[in-house]
Scaffold this motif. Structure first.
Motif, PDB file in Angstrom:
ATOM      1  N   LEU A 104      35.452  41.650  82.368  1.00 22.60           N
ATOM      2  CA  LEU A 104      35.657  42.796  81.474  1.00 22.60           C
ATOM      3  C   LEU A 104      34.306  43.379  81.090  1.00 22.60           C
ATOM      4  CD1 LEU A 104      38.309  41.168  79.103  1.00 22.60           C
ATOM      5  CD2 LEU A 104      38.750  42.541  81.152  1.00 22.60           C
ATOM      6  N   ILE A 105      34.136  44.681  81.267  1.00 20.36           N
ATOM      7  CA  ILE A 105      32.914  45.386  80.881  1.00 20.36           C
ATOM      8  C   ILE A 105      33.319  46.474  79.898  1.00 20.36           C
ATOM      9  CG2 ILE A 105      30.828  46.562  81.669  1.00 20.36           C
ATOM     10  CD1 ILE A 105      31.217  43.822  82.946  1.00 20.36           C
ATOM     11  N   TYR A 106      32.673  46.507  78.718  1.00 14.54           N
ATOM     12  CA  TYR A 106      33.098  47.414  77.655  1.00 14.54           C
ATOM     13  C   TYR A 106      32.114  48.569  77.458  1.00 14.54           C
ATOM     14  CZ  TYR A 106      36.376  43.678  76.547  1.00 14.54           C
ATOM     15  OH  TYR A 106      37.378  42.734  76.620  1.00 14.54           O
ATOM     16  N   PRO A 107      32.577  49.659  76.829  1.00 12.75           N
ATOM     17  CA  PRO A 107      31.709  50.837  76.640  1.00 12.75           C
ATOM     18  C   PRO A 107      30.455  50.570  75.817  1.00 12.75           C
ATOM     19  CG  PRO A 107      34.012  51.428  76.309  1.00 12.75           C
ATOM     20  CD  PRO A 107      33.968  49.937  76.418  1.00 12.75           C
ATOM     21  N   ASP A 108      30.481  49.530  74.956  1.00 13.04           N
ATOM     22  CA  ASP A 108      29.291  49.231  74.150  1.00 13.04           C
ATOM     23  C   ASP A 108      28.268  48.398  74.916  1.00 13.04           C
ATOM     24  OD1 ASP A 108      30.562  46.806  74.273  1.00 13.04           O
ATOM     25  OD2 ASP A 108      30.621  46.451  72.103  1.00 13.04           O
ATOM     26  N   THR A 109      28.450  48.277  76.238  1.00  5.78           N
ATOM     27  CA  THR A 109      27.599  47.532  77.187  1.00  5.78           C
ATOM     28  C   THR A 109      27.740  46.019  77.056  1.00  5.78           C
ATOM     29  OG1 THR A 109      25.538  47.380  75.877  1.00  5.78           O
ATOM     30  CG2 THR A 109      25.904  49.423  77.135  1.00  5.78           C
ATOM     31  N   SER A 110      28.713  45.554  76.289  1.00  9.08           N
ATOM     32  CA  SER A 110      28.998  44.123  76.262  1.00  9.08           C
ATOM     33  C   SER A 110      29.983  43.798  77.380  1.00  9.08           C
ATOM     34  CB  SER A 110      29.580  43.708  74.908  1.00  9.08           C
ATOM     35  OG  SER A 110      30.854  44.321  74.707  1.00  9.08           O
ATOM     36  N   GLY A 111      30.162  42.518  77.632  1.00 10.11           N
ATOM     37  CA  GLY A 111      31.078  42.119  78.688  1.00 10.11           C
ATOM     38  C   GLY A 111      31.582  40.707  78.466  1.00 10.11           C
ATOM     39  N   LEU A 112      32.579  40.333  79.244  1.00  4.93           N
ATOM     40  CA  LEU A 112      33.175  39.002  79.114  1.00  4.93           C
ATOM     41  C   LEU A 112      33.682  38.554  80.476  1.00  4.93           C
ATOM     42  CD1 LEU A 112      33.846  36.855  76.959  1.00  4.93           C
ATOM     43  CD2 LEU A 112      36.102  37.918  76.750  1.00  4.93           C
ATOM     44  N   ALA A 174      40.242  49.110  81.844  1.00  6.18           N
ATOM     45  CA  ALA A 174      40.263  50.499  82.303  1.00  6.18           C
ATOM     46  C   ALA A 174      38.865  51.113  82.359  1.00  6.18           C
ATOM     47  CB  ALA A 174      41.166  51.332  81.398  1.00  6.18           C
ATOM     48  N   PHE A 175      38.063  50.909  81.311  1.00  6.83           N
ATOM     49  CA  PHE A 175      36.723  51.501  81.300  1.00  6.83           C
ATOM     50  C   PHE A 175      35.926  51.068  82.525  1.00  6.83           C
ATOM     51  CE2 PHE A 175      32.201  50.778  80.401  1.00  6.83           C
ATOM     52  CZ  PHE A 175      31.787  52.080  80.179  1.00  6.83           C
ATOM     53  N   TYR A 222      18.700  35.772  70.348  1.00  6.99           N
ATOM     54  CA  TYR A 222      18.279  34.993  69.190  1.00  6.99           C
ATOM     55  C   TYR A 222      19.160  35.225  67.962  1.00  6.99           C
ATOM     56  CZ  TYR A 222      14.032  33.657  71.676  1.00  6.99           C
ATOM     57  OH  TYR A 222      13.152  33.126  72.584  1.00  6.99           O
ATOM     58  N   GLY A 223      20.194  36.020  68.111  1.00  6.96           N
ATOM     59  CA  GLY A 223      21.065  36.292  66.976  1.00  6.96           C
ATOM     60  C   GLY A 223      21.947  35.102  66.638  1.00  6.96           C
ATOM     61  N   PRO A 224      22.386  35.006  65.385  1.00  5.18           N
ATOM     62  CA  PRO A 224      23.250  33.885  64.979  1.00  5.18           C
ATOM     63  C   PRO A 224      24.631  33.936  65.623  1.00  5.18           C
ATOM     64  CG  PRO A 224      23.061  35.500  63.206  1.00  5.18           C
ATOM     65  CD  PRO A 224      22.071  35.906  64.261  1.00  5.18           C
ATOM     66  N   VAL A 225      25.073  35.142  65.999  1.00  9.12           N
ATOM     67  CA  VAL A 225      26.362  35.290  66.689  1.00  9.12           C
ATOM     68  C   VAL A 225      26.216  36.363  67.764  1.00  9.12           C
ATOM     69  CG1 VAL A 225      27.793  34.597  64.732  1.00  9.12           C
ATOM     70  CG2 VAL A 225      27.165  37.007  65.014  1.00  9.12           C
ATOM     71  N   GLY A 226      27.130  36.350  68.711  1.00 11.05           N
ATOM     72  CA  GLY A 226      27.167  37.403  69.718  1.00 11.05           C
ATOM     73  C   GLY A 226      28.301  38.366  69.403  1.00 11.05           C
ATOM     74  N   TYR A 227      28.288  39.503  70.081  1.00  8.24           N
ATOM     75  CA  TYR A 227      29.342  40.491  69.871  1.00  8.24           C
ATOM     76  C   TYR A 227      29.860  40.966  71.227  1.00  8.24           C
ATOM     77  CZ  TYR A 227      28.027  40.713  64.964  1.00  8.24           C
ATOM     78  OH  TYR A 227      27.778  40.386  63.653  1.00  8.24           O
ATOM     79  N   VAL A 228      31.169  40.969  71.372  1.00  5.71           N
ATOM     80  CA  VAL A 228      31.819  41.456  72.583  1.00  5.71           C
ATOM     81  C   VAL A 228      32.848  42.494  72.176  1.00  5.71           C
ATOM     82  CG1 VAL A 228      33.255  40.879  74.575  1.00  5.71           C
ATOM     83  CG2 VAL A 228      31.473  39.283  73.825  1.00  5.71           C
ATOM     84  N   ASN A 229      32.650  43.714  72.618  1.00  5.82           N
ATOM     85  CA  ASN A 229      33.539  44.823  72.281  1.00  5.82           C
ATOM     86  C   ASN A 229      33.681  44.986  70.770  1.00  5.82           C
ATOM     87  OD1 ASN A 229      35.179  46.991  73.030  1.00  5.82           O
ATOM     88  ND2 ASN A 229      37.049  45.752  72.990  1.00  5.82           N
TER      89      ASN A 229
END
Length: 263
Positions: A104-112, A174-175, A222-229
């Motif tokens: 999965l690749i998302y519009p915010d440039t994150s992925g899973l 879809a994106f 180095y962040g305490p958490v990651g973000y996906v979508n």
């Protein structure tokens, strides 16, 4: 008259006309001239002549990364980098005996990358660490072939084909199913139509994008958490620390240093 210090068989410099297009012979001669240096050139001059596309690509990337108003130019390359990152997770899963469920690749440039393994901490750690290391390794491989004539042409065509294949077998949102095929077709058309001296700049920029993936995502590393979508998720560094031990900052630092080594 300046004598050439490099002997190159011009017949070996260009891919067949069906790959390079109708300007194959012109491209071959331009490549021959561009990559030939004189006996009186200093090491710096030789380096600048041979690696001008790469130096321009790095300078452009640094400029774009530091000027927010120009950042949108990087967007398709960030999507490309995310695709490489997630595919690296998936490839690692296959190599340890597992597989890929979906990418999965998302519009915010994150992925899973949804993958499966035998469930051992070792295999899970391999998959979790493969995102940044795999992207950096691909960047290194691309850089190794940057001075060859066939390298950029065949390399970009291969990337386009792999993107299309991944969309057929693994990509499921879809994106990504819109963005990635368009990107793949553009890459293939560029490899087919552009002259060698122009294609070298695109190829070098793609290589630099892969090599500096960890640098571009340093806040996430180095962040305490990651973000996906837009939603909180465990980062790769946190996952590896859970499976293999150590702190997530240690693994983030190792990956960052590895990306510099591969560059």
């Amino acid at each position: 008259m300046m004598a050439s210090s490099m002997i190159i068989n011009s017949d070996e410099l260009c891919a067949p006309p069906e790959v390079c297009g109708p300007n194959a012979e012109d491209s071959k001669q331009e490549h021959l001239i561009a990559h030939t240096t004189g006996d009186n050139d200093s090491r710096v001059e030789k380096f600048l002549k041979r690696d001008k596309p790469l130096l321009v690509a790095i300078a452009a990337m640094v400029l774009l990364m530091n000027f927010q108003k120009l950042g949108h130019i990087l967007y398709p390359f960030q999507i490309f980098s995310t695709w490489i990152h997630e595919l690296s997770h998936g490839t690692a899963a296959i190599l340890v005996g597992g597989g890929i469920q979906k990418l999965l690749i998302y519009p915010d440039t994150s992925g899973l990358a949804w993958t499966y393994t035998d469930g051992s901490n070792w295999s899970r750690g391999v998959v979790a660490s493969a995102g940044y290391t795999g992207t950096a390794l691909l960047g290194m491989i691309l850089l190794l072939f940057r001075r060859t004539h066939r390298g950029p042409t065949y390399g970009i065509i291969a990337i386009g084909i792999v993107i299309l294949l991944s969309c057929i077998f693994y990509v499921r949102n879809a994106f990504a199913l819109v963005m990635l095929p368009i990107m793949a077709i553009v890459f293939i058309l560029c490899a087919w139509k552009l002259k060698a001296k122009y294609l070298a700049y695109l190829y070098s920029f793609l290589a630099a994008t892969c090599s500096f993936n960890a640098v571009d995502n340093i806040s996430e590393l180095y962040g305490p958490v990651g973000y996906v979508n837009g939603q909180e998720a465990s980062s790769d560094a946190h996952s590896v620390a859970e499976y293999w031990g150590g702190s997530y900052t240690t693994w983030a630092t190792i990956w960052l240093l590895f990306s510099f080594v591969c560059s």
